[in-house]
Design an enzyme around this catalytic site. Sequence first.
Site, short mmCIF file in Angstrom:
data_model
loop_
_atom_site.label_atom_id
_atom_site.label_comp_id
_atom_site.label_asym_id
_atom_site.label_seq_id
_atom_site.Cartn_x
_atom_site.Cartn_y
_atom_site.Cartn_z
N SER A 152 0.85 -1.19 0.00
CA SER A 152 0.00 0.00 0.00
C SER A 152 0.88 1.24 0.00
O SER A 152 1.85 1.30 0.77
CB SER A 152 -0.86 0.06 1.26
N CYS A 211 -7.83 -1.54 6.75
CA CYS A 211 -6.60 -2.04 6.11
C CYS A 211 -5.68 -2.66 7.15
O CYS A 211 -5.49 -2.11 8.23
CB CYS A 211 -5.88 -0.90 5.40
#
Length: 365
Positions: free
Chosen positions: A147, A323
């Site tokens: 990410s 996340c």
Amino acid sequence: MAALTAALPSSPATAKLAASPSPSPASHFLSFPSRLRNASRVAVRTAQVSTAETAEPAAAAAAPVKEKKISKKQDEGVVTNKYRPKEPYVGRCLLNTRITGDNAPGETWHMVFSTEGEIPYREGQSIGVIADGEDKNGKPHKLRLYSIASSALGDFGDSKTVSLCVKRLVYTNDAGEVVKGVCSNFLCDLKPGAEVKITGPVGKEMLMPKDPNATIIMLGTGTGIAPFRSFLWKIFFEEHEDYKFNGLAWLFLGVPTSDTLLYKEEFEHMAKIGGDNFRLDFAVSREQTNAAGEKMYIQTRMAEYKEELWELLKKDNTYVYMCGLKGMEKGIDDIMVDLAAKDGIVWSDYKKQLKKAEQWNVEVY
Ligand SMILES: Cc1cc2nc3c(=O)[nH]c(=O)nc-3n(C[C@H](O)[C@H](O)[C@H](O)COP(=O)(O)OP(=O)(O)OC[C@H]3O[C@@H](n4cnc5c(N)ncnc54)[C@H](O)[C@@H]3O)c2cc1C
Ligand SMILES: NC(=O)c1ccc[n+]([C@@H]2O[C@H](COP(=O)([O-])OP(=O)(O)OC[C@H]3O[C@@H](n4cnc5c(N)ncnc54)[C@H](OP(=O)(O)O)[C@@H]3O)[C@@H](O)[C@H]2O)c1
């Protein structure tokens, strides 16, 4: 045209970033003023929480139908897969710094790579990295996804870099041997100047909502903080003609120890400048408990605000992003089941509606 704001501690941060070739602990990564307007919000808390029930009500009302909005995923400007494994972009490591303290369980590093603007990513996307070397079959290593931890402007504010937040994977296998993860170790060991093969950008799930008045609830565990650092830099440290945030950004971060509170100083600085537009809650699992003596996981901290969170979730402009560790999803669902049931709503149905409306966005691993 977007720019870093004066509010951003850009001079110390940028100077530090550009001139810091060697590892330094999190607390020295960025030097922010110590006085915090919202200090009480980030203090250790052990408020009473009730255990969420997981059973859904047998006869419940239909989940309310969500309003149709412009999809963030249809945005034409979002680029995916510009670079693929056969022809990756070759960037350079500009900086690599350890951001967990000496006593942390494991190491997490923040790294910045040059892109010369060739990887046109958005906040919430990921890139692939191909580690140098070959696998046991003599083939090039497969890419691993990471990410993106920087806003689209990048840590230097010139749209020419991309940053990652990477945990070094080291574990002991069944035979008692210490095994080092291929790509995470490659990345954490990268020295400034070294080349790095990058693919992507990829991913649309975690793109930010377009609405500048939205409520954005960010739920991150460990390195799952990466996309939220990216969002929050855009929201609080930058100026954009087409995006002036005036909603609520609420970050929950779950980590094992206080030595692993990733980017803590940055978030505390945002709490200072963000005022009522920013809320920050930490869950430090190995140091904090709730009143029942249970480990303070992210969902345990969220449970302290569960009624408020549920009210926010009923609004059409509340967007939840999750996340990090896969396990967190169930814990968060468990809280929601209970809350929805009180309104006669089946959480699993409502979650489907939220997902369809792009209000419930999950990237767990
Ligand atoms: C969309 C997405 C985004 C991601 N973002 C990030 C990020 O921002 N930061 C980050 O650090 N990671 C992130 N990851 C994870 C990352 O892609 C890699 O999986 C991670 O860095 C490990 O890769 P590696 O090459 O070091 O390990 P590998 O060499 O690929 O080894 C991993 C393998 O080791 C084995 N293994 C791992 N732990 C154990 C254990 N305890 N016991 C036994 N076997 C074990 C498993 O088989 C596992 O598949 C993300 C993943 C995805 C899918
Ligand atoms: N986009 C993505 O998919 C993405 C992005 C970034 C990272 N990741 C992945 O996310 C994971 C984060 O790892 P990390 O090593 O950085 O994290 P970490 O530092 O170990 O922190 C994870 C935190 O979550 C807690 N936790 C464990 N089980 C949980 C559960 N069931 N519910 C809620 N919290 C729980 C841990 O507590 P205890 O350890 O005390 O039990 C710890 O406090 C990695 O697997 C990484 O590869 C995925």
